[in-house]
Motif scaffolding. Structure first.
Motif, PDB file in Angstrom:
ATOM      1  N   PHE B  49      40.218  33.121  39.866  1.00 27.61           N
ATOM      2  CA  PHE B  49      41.221  33.629  38.938  1.00 27.61           C
ATOM      3  C   PHE B  49      42.630  33.178  39.330  1.00 27.61           C
ATOM      4  N   TRP B  50      42.858  32.931  40.582  1.00 29.89           N
ATOM      5  CA  TRP B  50      44.174  32.479  41.040  1.00 29.89           C
ATOM      6  C   TRP B  50      44.402  31.031  40.637  1.00 29.89           C
ATOM      7  N   LYS B  51      43.405  30.176  40.922  1.00 27.67           N
ATOM      8  CA  LYS B  51      43.600  28.747  40.728  1.00 27.67           C
ATOM      9  C   LYS B  51      43.292  28.279  39.304  1.00 27.67           C
ATOM     10  N   ILE B  52      42.272  28.835  38.665  1.00 27.11           N
ATOM     11  CA  ILE B  52      41.844  28.342  37.366  1.00 27.11           C
ATOM     12  C   ILE B  52      42.442  29.163  36.231  1.00 27.11           C
ATOM     13  N   PHE B  60      49.666  40.499  40.376  1.00 25.83           N
ATOM     14  CA  PHE B  60      48.406  41.211  40.146  1.00 25.83           C
ATOM     15  C   PHE B  60      47.757  41.715  41.437  1.00 25.83           C
ATOM     16  N   GLY B  61      48.492  41.716  42.524  1.00 29.11           N
ATOM     17  CA  GLY B  61      47.930  42.090  43.829  1.00 29.11           C
ATOM     18  C   GLY B  61      47.278  43.453  43.842  1.00 29.11           C
ATOM     19  N   ILE B  62      47.926  44.434  43.227  1.00 26.45           N
ATOM     20  CA  ILE B  62      47.400  45.807  43.272  1.00 26.45           C
ATOM     21  C   ILE B  62      46.082  45.900  42.507  1.00 26.45           C
ATOM     22  N   ILE B  63      46.047  45.283  41.332  1.00 30.65           N
ATOM     23  CA  ILE B  63      44.797  45.271  40.537  1.00 30.65           C
ATOM     24  C   ILE B  63      43.688  44.599  41.329  1.00 30.65           C
ATOM     25  N   TRP B  64      44.030  43.516  41.980  1.00 33.69           N
ATOM     26  CA  TRP B  64      43.042  42.783  42.762  1.00 33.69           C
ATOM     27  C   TRP B  64      42.471  43.641  43.885  1.00 33.69           C
ATOM     28  N   ILE B  65      43.357  44.358  44.577  1.00 34.90           N
ATOM     29  CA  ILE B  65      42.900  45.192  45.701  1.00 34.90           C
ATOM     30  C   ILE B  65      41.981  46.305  45.196  1.00 34.90           C
ATOM     31  N   ILE B  66      42.386  46.950  44.111  1.00 32.71           N
ATOM     32  CA  ILE B  66      41.580  48.067  43.573  1.00 32.71           C
ATOM     33  C   ILE B  66      40.202  47.566  43.138  1.00 32.71           C
ATOM     34  N   MET B  67      40.194  46.476  42.381  1.00 37.36           N
ATOM     35  CA  MET B  67      38.915  45.951  41.875  1.00 37.36           C
ATOM     36  C   MET B  67      38.046  45.407  42.997  1.00 37.36           C
ATOM     37  N   THR B  68      38.660  44.815  44.016  1.00 40.06           N
ATOM     38  CA  THR B  68      37.893  44.295  45.152  1.00 40.06           C
ATOM     39  C   THR B  68      37.212  45.441  45.899  1.00 40.06           C
ATOM     40  N   LEU B  69      37.944  46.537  46.105  1.00 44.10           N
ATOM     41  CA  LEU B  69      37.362  47.693  46.809  1.00 44.10           C
ATOM     42  C   LEU B  69      36.226  48.319  45.986  1.00 44.10           C
ATOM     43  N   LEU B  70      36.450  48.419  44.686  1.00 39.57           N
ATOM     44  CA  LEU B  70      35.409  48.985  43.811  1.00 39.57           C
ATOM     45  C   LEU B  70      34.171  48.102  43.824  1.00 39.57           C
ATOM     46  N   SER B  71      34.410  46.794  43.703  1.00 41.67           N
ATOM     47  CA  SER B  71      33.304  45.843  43.698  1.00 41.67           C
ATOM     48  C   SER B  71      32.555  45.873  45.031  1.00 41.67           C
ATOM     49  N   ILE B 150      30.611  34.324  36.857  1.00 46.43           N
ATOM     50  CA  ILE B 150      30.898  33.071  36.157  1.00 46.43           C
ATOM     51  C   ILE B 150      30.573  33.227  34.664  1.00 46.43           C
ATOM     52  N   LEU B 151      29.453  33.838  34.371  1.00 46.80           N
ATOM     53  CA  LEU B 151      29.041  34.039  32.970  1.00 46.80           C
ATOM     54  C   LEU B 151      30.068  34.862  32.202  1.00 46.80           C
ATOM     55  N   PHE B 152      30.509  35.960  32.788  1.00 47.87           N
ATOM     56  CA  PHE B 152      31.473  36.831  32.104  1.00 47.87           C
ATOM     57  C   PHE B 152      32.847  36.174  31.992  1.00 47.87           C
ATOM     58  N   SER B 153      33.344  35.602  33.073  1.00 47.25           N
ATOM     59  CA  SER B 153      34.732  35.131  33.063  1.00 47.25           C
ATOM     60  C   SER B 153      34.910  33.849  32.268  1.00 47.25           C
ATOM     61  N   PHE B 154      33.914  32.963  32.213  1.00 46.35           N
ATOM     62  CA  PHE B 154      34.093  31.693  31.527  1.00 46.35           C
ATOM     63  C   PHE B 154      33.444  31.626  30.148  1.00 46.35           C
ATOM     64  N   ASN B 161      43.005  37.913  27.953  1.00 45.54           N
ATOM     65  CA  ASN B 161      44.028  37.447  28.906  1.00 45.54           C
ATOM     66  C   ASN B 161      43.474  37.596  30.326  1.00 45.54           C
ATOM     67  N   PRO B 162      43.973  36.811  31.285  1.00 47.78           N
ATOM     68  CA  PRO B 162      43.355  36.751  32.616  1.00 47.78           C
ATOM     69  C   PRO B 162      43.205  38.109  33.312  1.00 47.78           C
ATOM     70  N   ASN B 163      44.157  39.012  33.088  1.00 48.55           N
ATOM     71  CA  ASN B 163      44.115  40.309  33.761  1.00 48.55           C
ATOM     72  C   ASN B 163      42.877  41.098  33.344  1.00 48.55           C
ATOM     73  N   PHE B 164      42.680  41.240  32.034  1.00 46.63           N
ATOM     74  CA  PHE B 164      41.511  41.974  31.533  1.00 46.63           C
ATOM     75  C   PHE B 164      40.233  41.217  31.802  1.00 46.63           C
ATOM     76  N   ASN B 165      40.328  39.900  31.746  1.00 44.02           N
ATOM     77  CA  ASN B 165      39.169  39.061  32.055  1.00 44.02           C
ATOM     78  C   ASN B 165      38.682  39.363  33.468  1.00 44.02           C
ATOM     79  N   TYR B 166      39.619  39.397  34.431  1.00 39.93           N
ATOM     80  CA  TYR B 166      39.263  39.660  35.823  1.00 39.93           C
ATOM     81  C   TYR B 166      38.663  41.053  35.974  1.00 39.93           C
ATOM     82  N   MET B 167      39.352  42.045  35.433  1.00 45.43           N
ATOM     83  CA  MET B 167      38.904  43.434  35.622  1.00 45.43           C
ATOM     84  C   MET B 167      37.520  43.654  35.024  1.00 45.43           C
ATOM     85  N   LEU B 168      37.314  43.137  33.823  1.00 48.02           N
ATOM     86  CA  LEU B 168      36.031  43.370  33.156  1.00 48.02           C
ATOM     87  C   LEU B 168      34.913  42.524  33.763  1.00 48.02           C
ATOM     88  N   SER B 169      35.200  41.284  34.102  1.00 50.86           N
ATOM     89  CA  SER B 169      34.117  40.442  34.623  1.00 50.86           C
ATOM     90  C   SER B 169      33.677  40.925  36.005  1.00 50.86           C
TER      91      SER B 169
END
Lengths: 174, 185
Positions: B49-52, B60-71, B150-154, B161-169
């Protein structure tokens, strides 16, 4: 009596000539062109193919105000010029599927020739006027992207690995 | 085994060991192993999500941390469930081979009571099943997680938009992983 009338007629004629020059600009004699070209290279970040030609024109008669008109796709486009009248820019767009590829030649007319062409069109004449000079450049075409996208390849590889793992899991659980 | 005198049931050490082996709970070391692997696999999509998708880490650091911990939590939950189901199956599949190996390792001249041999076989079988089930559970769930991400995000969520894409995928991938792991097969 005849003197003032003749001078009025001469003055009127002179005015007509001057006005027609003002409308379409001066003419360029013995043009020498140096140009820079940009054309759209790929379709991924663009919806249409763009052609941009920037050129400098060296005329032997050194006109001060030169208006140029380019013939693109059977219609005329006025060429924009910089504030110092030294550089010109011609640009137009075309859909990716219809954009011409390969060697492209664009006829450019100065104001005077353009005026004659317009008059001929209005009066229904079929005579063709030669362009003052031509811009020639090469457009390689647009890249439409790789036929195999990287995300599809990644998905296929990971999917295959998962399928093999799933089969092994079924074997273990049977 | 357990001696049931009156109403009290005393559980011996052997019983405790047997219960632990067949329990859904994992040891502390195993738990750390699961969480570390889950964290590594949960962090992997961030690079994508950072590079592509061009998401800015500072924004988006805070969202990333929250979703990473949940995941991480959901994926380690999936690991635990998968391991529990697979351990019994691996134990059954490897029983004969382990027994052969253990009996082969005992010298012929050494006289060992049958009970001790059975205990050795059981212990070895448990060790092999523990190792194989843990490894396979991690491998299987990691591959499935990456496939779903990969299936969900691409494909499924590409127009978001990338934010919702990341959170949902990431959320859906980890959630589905946890859901599938609760099955009995």
């Amino acid at each position: 009596m005849g003197g003032p009338i003749i001078s009025i007629i001469q003055l009127s004629f002179l005015l007509i000539v001057l006005v027609s020059h003002q409308t379409h600009g001066e003419q360029c004699v013995s043009p020498k062109v140096t140009s820079d070209i940009y054309t759209t290279p790929e379709t991924l970040l663009s919806t249409e193919t763009v052609y941009i030609v920037e050129f400098t024109l060296d005329c032997s008669n050194k006109p001060k105000e030169l208006n140029l008109y380019a013939k693109v796709d059977d219609s005329f486009i006025q060429v924009t010029k910089s504030l110092d009248n030294k550089r010109y820019q011609l640009s137009w767009t075309s859909s990716h599927s219809q954009a011409p590829v390969g060697l492209i030649t664009v006829d450019v007319y100065d104001g005077e020739t353009y005026g004659k062409v317009k008059q001929a069109v209005r009066s229904g004449e079929t005579s063709e006027y030669e362009a003052n000079f031509q811009l020639e450049f090469n457009h390689k075409g647009v890249w439409k992207g790789a036929w195999l996208k990287s995300e599809l390849l990644a998905l296929t590889v990971v999917g295959l690995v998962w399928f093999l793992a799933y089969r092994h899991k079924n074997y273990i659980c049977s | 085994m357990s001696s049931g005198k009156g109403k009290q049931t005393i559980i011996t050490k052997d019983d405790e060991l047997l219960l632990q082996n067949f329990s859904r709970n994992v040891t502390f070391k195993s738990s750390i192993n699961f969480y570390m692997n889950a964290l590594i696999v949960s962090v992997t999509p961030l690079w994508l999500f950072w590079k592509i998708h061009q998401m800015d880490p500072l924004e988006f650091g805070i969202i990333w941390i929250i979703m990473t911990l949940l995941s991480t939590w959901l994926v380690s939950f999936a690991y635990r469930n998968s391991k529990y189901v697979l351990k019994h199956k691996f134990a059954q599949k490897r029983e004969d081979a382990v027994a052969r190996e253990v009996l082969k390792s005992i010298p012929d001249d050494k006289k060992m009571p049958k009970k001790e041999k059975d205990e050795r076989i059981l212990w070895k079988k448990n060790e092999v099943a523990e190792f194989e089930s843990t490894t396979f559970a991690i491998f299987y769930n990691n591959v499935l997680y990456i496939f779903l991400t990969i299936l969900f995000s691409f494909y499924v969520l590409r127009s978001l938009n990338p934010n919702f894409n990341y959170m949902l995928s990431v959320g859906c991938s980890a959630g589905l992983l946890a859901l599938f792991s609760t099955g009995t097969h």
